[in-house]
Design an enzyme around this catalytic site. Structure first.
Site, mmCIF file in Angstrom:
data_model
loop_
_atom_site.group_PDB
_atom_site.id
_atom_site.type_symbol
_atom_site.label_atom_id
_atom_site.label_comp_id
_atom_site.label_asym_id
_atom_site.label_seq_id
_atom_site.Cartn_x
_atom_site.Cartn_y
_atom_site.Cartn_z
ATOM 1 N N THR A 12 27.929 23.180 -12.929
ATOM 2 C CA THR A 12 28.054 22.806 -14.339
ATOM 3 C C THR A 12 28.176 24.010 -15.262
ATOM 4 O OG1 THR A 12 26.864 20.731 -14.044
ATOM 5 C CG2 THR A 12 26.790 21.677 -16.237
ATOM 6 N N ASP A 57 31.863 21.934 -7.182
ATOM 7 C CA ASP A 57 30.711 21.157 -7.621
ATOM 8 C C ASP A 57 29.752 21.242 -6.439
ATOM 9 O OD1 ASP A 57 28.926 18.851 -7.805
ATOM 10 O OD2 ASP A 57 30.199 18.205 -9.460
ATOM 11 N N SER A 59 27.669 19.537 -5.180
ATOM 12 C CA SER A 59 27.509 18.341 -4.341
ATOM 13 C C SER A 59 28.382 18.450 -3.096
ATOM 14 C CB SER A 59 27.908 17.083 -5.111
ATOM 15 O OG SER A 59 27.284 17.079 -6.356
ATOM 16 N N THR A 89 23.522 22.685 -9.985
ATOM 17 C CA THR A 89 22.097 22.370 -9.820
ATOM 18 C C THR A 89 21.839 21.386 -8.675
ATOM 19 O OG1 THR A 89 22.182 20.564 -11.432
ATOM 20 C CG2 THR A 89 21.588 22.752 -12.263
ATOM 21 N N GLN A 274 7.253 11.567 2.533
ATOM 22 C CA GLN A 274 8.119 11.107 1.431
ATOM 23 C C GLN A 274 7.468 11.403 0.076
ATOM 24 O OE1 GLN A 274 8.895 6.930 2.029
ATOM 25 N NE2 GLN A 274 9.750 7.269 4.068
ATOM 26 N N CYS A 275 6.177 11.761 0.101
ATOM 27 C CA CYS A 275 5.485 12.003 -1.180
ATOM 28 C C CYS A 275 6.060 13.241 -1.866
ATOM 29 C CB CYS A 275 3.997 12.213 -0.952
ATOM 30 S SG CYS A 275 3.168 10.719 -0.437
HETATM 31 N N1 ASP Z 1 27.237 18.335 -10.040
HETATM 32 C C1 ASP Z 1 26.883 19.620 -10.592
HETATM 33 C C2 ASP Z 1 26.766 20.615 -9.461
HETATM 34 O O1 ASP Z 1 25.795 20.601 -8.764
HETATM 35 C C3 ASP Z 1 25.615 19.519 -11.369
HETATM 36 C C4 ASP Z 1 25.148 20.801 -12.025
HETATM 37 O O2 ASP Z 1 25.587 21.892 -11.766
HETATM 38 O O3 ASP Z 1 24.222 20.710 -12.855
HETATM 39 O O4 ASP Z 1 27.652 21.417 -9.260
#
Ligand code: ASP
Length: 315
Positions: A12, A57, A59, A89, A274-275
């Protein structure tokens, strides 16, 4: 003074809007120069930027991306006083943990950061996160991989993304932050001033083709799902997310035979709670009584990000 190296991988922090949603944008050096006020730029100096050719990204991050970042640090290690990895993130905590496993401790500071709002937008948290990462890197108190976000410096191996919309998106549930950026940087007692880290070349491993399964147990889970996690091809390890203090559904015959299969085929099985916080105490309850016997290893209080990246890198 040696410069800091800013390694821009995507996320991001450098994204721009498009008709299909936020997309990684090129030109981090120019973005920093256009966006940061002169006084902030002066604080960041001296620095240089390396921008990855394929910005992602996060992800879409895969274990080979962790290795690419580590290789970039390795190749540039001698020429910089520290490294700031700009990253999305979403999987930042996996990358921070992976870099910790790849680079070890007693190293020049490697600080992973990013932002919740792109640098090009009003109200962005990018400039502050970048400047705080630079301050931590130059503090003389950091000699490991850390994740810095919204004023908190967390150990790279214990950080987690804990909020998808708050600016303070990261925490380390089982460990206090190493430091906080308040009016001044406040370090906890554990972080001693670091001696000058030795110059070194890292022996980076090559990754094999095997995969790590993560099985989240829940009431009603199907045998098919359990079997897919344990019996699929090329699985080298399974992280089993159990209830509370590490309690599995011990009366589930499919799970028990899957664990027996893992033991017979040398597939590592890690028992993780899982906690949100706390540690596994395997065998406290009778339902988990056989786990030790079946060779299942307790994750204790480690995070999923730490365990998964460790299994990919060191197993
Ligand atoms: N989808 C973004 C990523 O991880 C989210 C971010 O950077 O805040 O690249």
């Amino acid at each position: 003074m040696q410069p800091l190296l800013i390694i821009y991988t995507g996320g991001t922090i450098g994204m721009r809007t498009s008709s299909i949603g936020y997309l990684p944008g090129e030109g981090m050096q120019a973005l920093i120069e256009e966006t940061l006020p002169a006084v902030a730029l002066a604080q960041l100096q001296p620095y240089q930027v390396i921008e990855f050719e394929h910005l992602i990204d996060s992800s879409n991050a895969q274990p080979y991306h962790w290795l690419e970042i580590a290789q970039c640090i390795n190749q540039n290690y001698a020429h910089y006083s520290g490294f700031i990895v700009l990253h999305g993130t979403d999987t930042m905590a996996y990358t921070a943990a992976a870099l910790h496993h790849l680079l070890g401790k007693n190293i020049k500071p490697v600080i992973v950061t990013g932002s919740q709002i792109p640098m090009c937008e009003a109200r962005s948290d990018a400039a502050n996160n970048l400047l705080e990462a630079a301050l931590f890197a130059r503090s003389g108190r950091v000699s490991q991989v850390c994740l810095s976000f919204a004023g908190k410096l967390l150990s790279g191996s214990s950080a987690k993304k804990v909020h998808c919309s708050a600016m303070s998106a990261f925490d380390s549930p089982n460990h206090a932050p190493l430091a906080r950026a308040k009016i001044r940087l406040i370090f906890t007692d554990q972080t001693q001033p670091s001696s000058k880290p030795p110059s070194k070349t890292f022996n980076l491993p090559s990754l094999d083709d095997k995969t790590v399964s993560v099985l989240y147990l829940y009431p009603g889970i199907s045998d098919a799902l359990i079997n897919a996690a344990f019996l699929g091809q090329d699985i080298k390890a399974v992280v089993m997310l159990t209830y509370g203090a590490g309690n599995p559904p011990g009366e589930n015959p499919c799970l028990i035979s899957a664990l027996e299969h893992a033991q017979q085929h040398n597939i590592t099985v890690i028992n993780m709670t899982q906690c949100y916080a706390g540690a596994v105490s395997q065998g406290t309850y009778a339902v988990g009584g056989r786990l030790d016997e079946l060779g299942v290893i307790s994750a204790l209080d480690r995070t999923l990000e730490d365990v998964v990246s460790d299994l990919y890198i060191n197993h």
